[in-house]
Design a protein around this motif. Sequence first.
Motif, PDB file in Angstrom:
ATOM      1  N   LEU A 102      37.179 -22.776 -13.282  1.00 33.96           N
ATOM      2  CA  LEU A 102      35.713 -22.182 -12.559  1.00 33.96           C
ATOM      3  C   LEU A 102      35.949 -21.116 -13.759  1.00 33.96           C
ATOM      4  O   LEU A 102      35.377 -20.939 -14.313  1.00 33.96           O
ATOM      5  CB  LEU A 102      37.347 -20.713 -11.555  1.00 33.96           C
TER       6      LEU A 102
ATOM      7  N   ALA B  97      32.032 -19.698 -12.386  1.00 33.78           N
ATOM      8  CA  ALA B  97      30.564 -19.128 -11.382  1.00 33.78           C
ATOM      9  C   ALA B  97      30.428 -17.728 -11.137  1.00 33.78           C
ATOM     10  O   ALA B  97      29.359 -18.077 -10.565  1.00 33.78           O
ATOM     11  CB  ALA B  97      31.432 -19.908  -9.797  1.00 33.78           C
ATOM     12  N   GLY B  98      31.482 -17.155 -12.220  1.00 31.50           N
ATOM     13  CA  GLY B  98      31.248 -16.132 -11.822  1.00 31.50           C
ATOM     14  C   GLY B  98      30.252 -15.378 -12.492  1.00 31.50           C
ATOM     15  O   GLY B  98      30.293 -15.948 -13.234  1.00 31.50           O
TER      16      GLY B  98
ATOM     17  N   GLN C  52      28.834 -23.877  -6.487  1.00 32.17           N
ATOM     18  CA  GLN C  52      29.259 -22.504  -5.408  1.00 32.17           C
ATOM     19  C   GLN C  52      28.521 -21.541  -5.242  1.00 32.17           C
ATOM     20  O   GLN C  52      28.424 -20.865  -6.450  1.00 32.17           O
ATOM     21  CB  GLN C  52      31.151 -22.581  -6.070  1.00 32.17           C
TER      22      GLN C  52
ATOM     23  N   GLN D  82      29.553 -16.572  -4.724  1.00 30.60           N
ATOM     24  CA  GLN D  82      31.312 -15.819  -5.147  1.00 30.60           C
ATOM     25  C   GLN D  82      31.872 -15.944  -4.426  1.00 30.60           C
ATOM     26  O   GLN D  82      32.598 -14.707  -3.615  1.00 30.60           O
ATOM     27  CB  GLN D  82      31.285 -15.426  -6.365  1.00 30.60           C
ATOM     28  N   ASN D  83      32.957 -16.881  -2.988  1.00 27.93           N
ATOM     29  CA  ASN D  83      33.584 -16.099  -2.622  1.00 27.93           C
ATOM     30  C   ASN D  83      35.081 -16.161  -2.775  1.00 27.93           C
ATOM     31  O   ASN D  83      35.750 -16.541  -1.330  1.00 27.93           O
ATOM     32  CB  ASN D  83      32.830 -16.888  -1.301  1.00 27.93           C
ATOM     33  N   GLY D  84      35.184 -16.438  -3.521  1.00 26.62           N
ATOM     34  CA  GLY D  84      36.665 -15.949  -4.202  1.00 26.62           C
ATOM     35  C   GLY D  84      37.298 -17.800  -5.110  1.00 26.62           C
ATOM     36  O   GLY D  84      36.041 -18.266  -4.875  1.00 26.62           O
ATOM     37  N   THR D  85      37.953 -17.295  -5.880  1.00 25.84           N
ATOM     38  CA  THR D  85      39.129 -18.318  -6.406  1.00 25.84           C
ATOM     39  C   THR D  85      39.075 -19.781  -6.047  1.00 25.84           C
ATOM     40  O   THR D  85      38.614 -20.699  -5.799  1.00 25.84           O
ATOM     41  CB  THR D  85      39.574 -18.149  -7.577  1.00 25.84           C
TER      42      THR D  85
ATOM     43  N   ALA E 243      36.200 -20.938  -4.918  1.00 28.11           N
ATOM     44  CA  ALA E 243      35.301 -21.994  -5.953  1.00 28.11           C
ATOM     45  C   ALA E 243      36.240 -23.391  -5.871  1.00 28.11           C
ATOM     46  O   ALA E 243      36.298 -24.627  -5.847  1.00 28.11           O
ATOM     47  CB  ALA E 243      35.279 -21.162  -7.045  1.00 28.11           C
TER      48      ALA E 243
ATOM     49  N   CYS F  57      40.204 -20.979 -15.932  1.00 24.10           N
ATOM     50  CA  CYS F  57      39.280 -20.097 -15.398  1.00 24.10           C
ATOM     51  C   CYS F  57      38.054 -20.751 -17.343  1.00 24.10           C
ATOM     52  O   CYS F  57      39.057 -20.567 -18.329  1.00 24.10           O
ATOM     53  CB  CYS F  57      39.795 -18.914 -15.834  1.00 24.10           C
TER      54      CYS F  57
ATOM     55  N   TYR G 210      45.490  -7.640 -12.734  1.00 24.84           N
ATOM     56  CA  TYR G 210      45.649  -8.735 -13.100  1.00 24.84           C
ATOM     57  C   TYR G 210      46.908  -9.016 -11.487  1.00 24.84           C
ATOM     58  O   TYR G 210      47.264  -8.150 -11.130  1.00 24.84           O
ATOM     59  CB  TYR G 210      46.625  -9.265 -14.311  1.00 24.84           C
ATOM     60  N   GLY G 211      46.710  -9.728 -10.590  1.00 27.69           N
ATOM     61  CA  GLY G 211      47.891 -10.396  -9.956  1.00 27.69           C
ATOM     62  C   GLY G 211      49.163 -10.918 -10.416  1.00 27.69           C
ATOM     63  O   GLY G 211      49.117 -10.823 -12.019  1.00 27.69           O
TER      64      GLY G 211
ATOM     65  N   GLU H 109      47.402  -9.603  -5.521  1.00 29.54           N
ATOM     66  CA  GLU H 109      46.742  -9.508  -6.510  1.00 29.54           C
ATOM     67  C   GLU H 109      46.509  -7.344  -6.970  1.00 29.54           C
ATOM     68  O   GLU H 109      47.178  -6.801  -6.242  1.00 29.54           O
ATOM     69  CB  GLU H 109      45.225  -9.467  -5.453  1.00 29.54           C
TER      70      GLU H 109
ATOM     71  N   ASN I 156      49.102 -12.979 -13.190  1.00 28.04           N
ATOM     72  CA  ASN I 156      49.177 -14.377 -13.207  1.00 28.04           C
ATOM     73  C   ASN I 156      47.741 -14.951 -14.191  1.00 28.04           C
ATOM     74  O   ASN I 156      46.889 -13.822 -13.701  1.00 28.04           O
ATOM     75  CB  ASN I 156      48.846 -14.441 -11.698  1.00 28.04           C
TER      76      ASN I 156
ATOM     77  N   TYR J 159      41.527 -16.156  -1.881  1.00 30.06           N
ATOM     78  CA  TYR J 159      42.516 -16.043  -2.681  1.00 30.06           C
ATOM     79  C   TYR J 159      42.756 -17.323  -3.167  1.00 30.06           C
ATOM     80  O   TYR J 159      43.518 -17.530  -2.810  1.00 30.06           O
ATOM     81  CB  TYR J 159      43.555 -14.980  -2.967  1.00 30.06           C
TER      82      TYR J 159
HETATM   83  C1  UD1 Z   1      42.293 -13.892 -11.122  1.00 30.20           C
HETATM   84  C2  UD1 Z   1      43.600 -14.149 -10.212  1.00 30.20           C
HETATM   85  C3  UD1 Z   1      44.603 -12.970 -10.572  1.00 30.20           C
HETATM   86  C4  UD1 Z   1      44.685 -13.758 -12.081  1.00 30.20           C
HETATM   87  C5  UD1 Z   1      42.887 -13.299 -12.992  1.00 30.20           C
HETATM   88  C6  UD1 Z   1      44.085 -13.615 -14.184  1.00 30.20           C
HETATM   89  C7  UD1 Z   1      42.796 -14.611  -7.699  1.00 30.20           C
HETATM   90  C8  UD1 Z   1      42.754 -13.921  -6.747  1.00 30.20           C
HETATM   91  N1  UD1 Z   1      43.244 -13.682  -8.449  1.00 30.20           N
HETATM   92  O1  UD1 Z   1      41.709 -12.543 -11.080  1.00 30.20           O
HETATM   93  O2  UD1 Z   1      45.723 -12.589 -10.152  1.00 30.20           O
HETATM   94  O3  UD1 Z   1      45.636 -12.404 -12.679  1.00 30.20           O
HETATM   95  O4  UD1 Z   1      42.074 -14.119 -12.349  1.00 30.20           O
HETATM   96  O5  UD1 Z   1      42.801 -14.108 -15.276  1.00 30.20           O
HETATM   97  O6  UD1 Z   1      42.408 -16.172  -8.444  1.00 30.20           O
HETATM   98  N2  UD1 Z   1      35.525 -17.308  -9.817  1.00 30.20           N
HETATM   99  C9  UD1 Z   1      34.464 -18.110  -9.438  1.00 30.20           C
HETATM  100  N3  UD1 Z   1      34.033 -17.865  -7.931  1.00 30.20           N
HETATM  101  C10 UD1 Z   1      34.760 -16.843  -7.795  1.00 30.20           C
HETATM  102  C11 UD1 Z   1      35.553 -16.492  -7.921  1.00 30.20           C
HETATM  103  C12 UD1 Z   1      35.775 -16.702  -9.104  1.00 30.20           C
HETATM  104  O7  UD1 Z   1      34.192 -19.071 -10.013  1.00 30.20           O
HETATM  105  O8  UD1 Z   1      34.137 -16.575  -6.267  1.00 30.20           O
HETATM  106  C13 UD1 Z   1      36.236 -17.745 -10.962  1.00 30.20           C
HETATM  107  C14 UD1 Z   1      35.503 -16.867 -12.452  1.00 30.20           C
HETATM  108  O9  UD1 Z   1      34.222 -17.910 -12.988  1.00 30.20           O
HETATM  109  C15 UD1 Z   1      36.355 -16.429 -13.341  1.00 30.20           C
HETATM  110  C16 UD1 Z   1      37.696 -16.934 -12.412  1.00 30.20           C
HETATM  111  O10 UD1 Z   1      37.223 -17.142 -11.211  1.00 30.20           O
HETATM  112  O11 UD1 Z   1      36.080 -17.676 -14.516  1.00 30.20           O
HETATM  113  C17 UD1 Z   1      38.518 -15.592 -12.384  1.00 30.20           C
HETATM  114  O12 UD1 Z   1      37.558 -15.262 -11.261  1.00 30.20           O
HETATM  115  P1  UD1 Z   1      37.860 -12.969 -11.784  1.00 30.20           P
HETATM  116  O13 UD1 Z   1      36.618 -12.715 -10.792  1.00 30.20           O
HETATM  117  O14 UD1 Z   1      37.872 -12.619 -12.622  1.00 30.20           O
HETATM  118  O15 UD1 Z   1      39.254 -12.892 -10.666  1.00 30.20           O
HETATM  119  P2  UD1 Z   1      40.287 -11.571 -11.182  1.00 30.20           P
HETATM  120  O16 UD1 Z   1      39.839 -10.970 -10.550  1.00 30.20           O
HETATM  121  O17 UD1 Z   1      40.110 -11.600 -12.644  1.00 30.20           O
END
Ligand code: UD1
Length: 506
Positions: free
Chosen positions: A36, A38-39, A103, A106-109, A112, A132, A170-171, A187, A202, A230
């Motif tokens: 992942l 995309a952030g 993606q 960015q509508n969430g992990t 993604a 990630c 963190y989650g 979360e 997590n 999520y």
């Molecule tokens: C996420 C986890 C959390 C965990 C933490 C660890 C979820 C909902 N939460 O939170 O439980 O403790 O990581 O670091 O998964 N990304 C995308 N597209 C999106 C959103 C995110 O590609 O739409 C990527 C980001 O670039 C990043 C990763 O996913 O590499 C994590 O996203 P981030 O927004 O940092 O999640 P956290 O809120 O940190």
Amino acid sequence: MSPTKRPRYPAAVTPTHPEPKGNPVSAIRPAAVVVLAAGEGTRMKSATPKVLHEICGRSLVGHVLAAARELDPQNLVVVVGHAREQVTAHLNQIDPETRTAVQAEQNGTGHAVRMGLEELGGAVDGTVVVVCGDTPLLTAGTLKQLARTHGADGNAVTVLTAEVPDATGYGRIVRDEATGAVTAIVEHKDATEVQREIREINSGVFAFDGALLADALKKVRTDNSQGEEYLTDVLGILREAGHRVGASVAADHREIAGINNRVQLAEARRILNDRLLERAMLDGVTVVDPATTWVDVTVTFERDAVVYPGTQLTGSTHLGEGAEVGPNSRLKDTQVGAGARVDNTVSDGAVVGPQASVGPYAYLRPGTRLGAKGKIGTYVETKNASIGEGTKVPHLSYVGDATIGDYSNIGAASVFVNYDGEHKHHTTVGSHCKTGSDNMFVAPVTVGDGAYTAAGSVITKDVPPGSLAVARGQQRNIEGWVARKRPGSAAAKAAEAASRRGESED
Ligand code: UD1
Ligand code: MG
């Protein structure tokens, strides 16, 4: 001059995780790894996308890919979004086998991962590992451990967790009080006060059953504080459907740290650098001051190499057996031969032969090749120059676009005049030559084997082998000039005294 027994380090540097016996990578080979990335990484406050920032000679996402590649996945897909053209171009450069999924928003992990699976044609048969792109310290050993646990326990999902000193943001891993089984990930923003006390978090890294993951992702909702899909909700969904949910606890919580700002970037660099130096030292390299020695993951050493304080080794730099580098040196893509000595030097793209000596205060530029036992001394700059075995350029010189044979000596303060204002030209000096101090070799020009040149010469014509070339004005002494032109000066008085001493001696 290429070094022979160069130890190959694995692409990603694992500290000291012993490999369990009888469990080859093939047994845990995932069908896919989804990265992942995309952030945006707003907190980096940078024109460069977060995952392209570098530590130890590799981008953040490059480190993650290197670790993921060691699982030998059938497919590797990186989910890109923010600055996707730039990120995709970088991925094509470092790992052309990697596929990308876009993606757009960015509508969430969870969303993604859905995009990643779509790129692979929907549900994937086999294990899908999700990581990630901003966790450069994650090791292949820890990923393999996760994949092993996932397979051995027959889980639908296995989450990589760690106990951290500060779990803020963190989650949290919620476990069943009686059985210890993982029940959910909550979360930070959605957690209760009691849940926020949990220090097991997590990491954002998971192993999933591909088909169950694709199914569960369809059921993920967005009724949470961030209005996002999520990925973590998949855990609860699978558990409620009666599937096995497990966890693998990382031995070192620092491995799973995600980089969000430049402070964390520097911390991660320090940790990775320490790991690389530790590995080198355990392999027989002396690092006098690990605190001021910086290396890239691609740097290699042979045993008994010594690195003195204030030294930075980057790119494909290699130190041969017993080679000594530093203090205060910066070597990029430079090969240092066995037993060679490089002191207070900046070098880029050079090859230093065995037993040769460089510096202090030398600048080796691309295309410099110094033969065995050769010398490039103090305040010497070289570029595109091949300097033969035992040949010395000891002081204050510039050698550009040149070939010098074996066992020659270039006098102090000489310049290989290679540029006529429009083109670069080549100079050749043969073997066993002795060129005088303060020579200008105006290229193109050739000095034959065994030739000498006089000090202060401007060599514009070829010098035949064995000749002495003299190319300077004849000296003329105008006697009594000081007494006539500077009468009464200190110089005149000194000259007068000298001449009196000369008379009394007669
Ligand atoms: C996420 C986890 C959390 C965990 C933490 C660890 C979820 C909902 N939460 O939170 O439980 O403790 O990581 O670091 O998964 N990304 C995308 N597209 C999106 C959103 C995110 O590609 O739409 C990527 C980001 O670039 C990043 C990763 O996913 O590499 C994590 O996203 P981030 O927004 O940092 O999640 P956290 O809120 O940190
Ligand atoms: Mg994060």
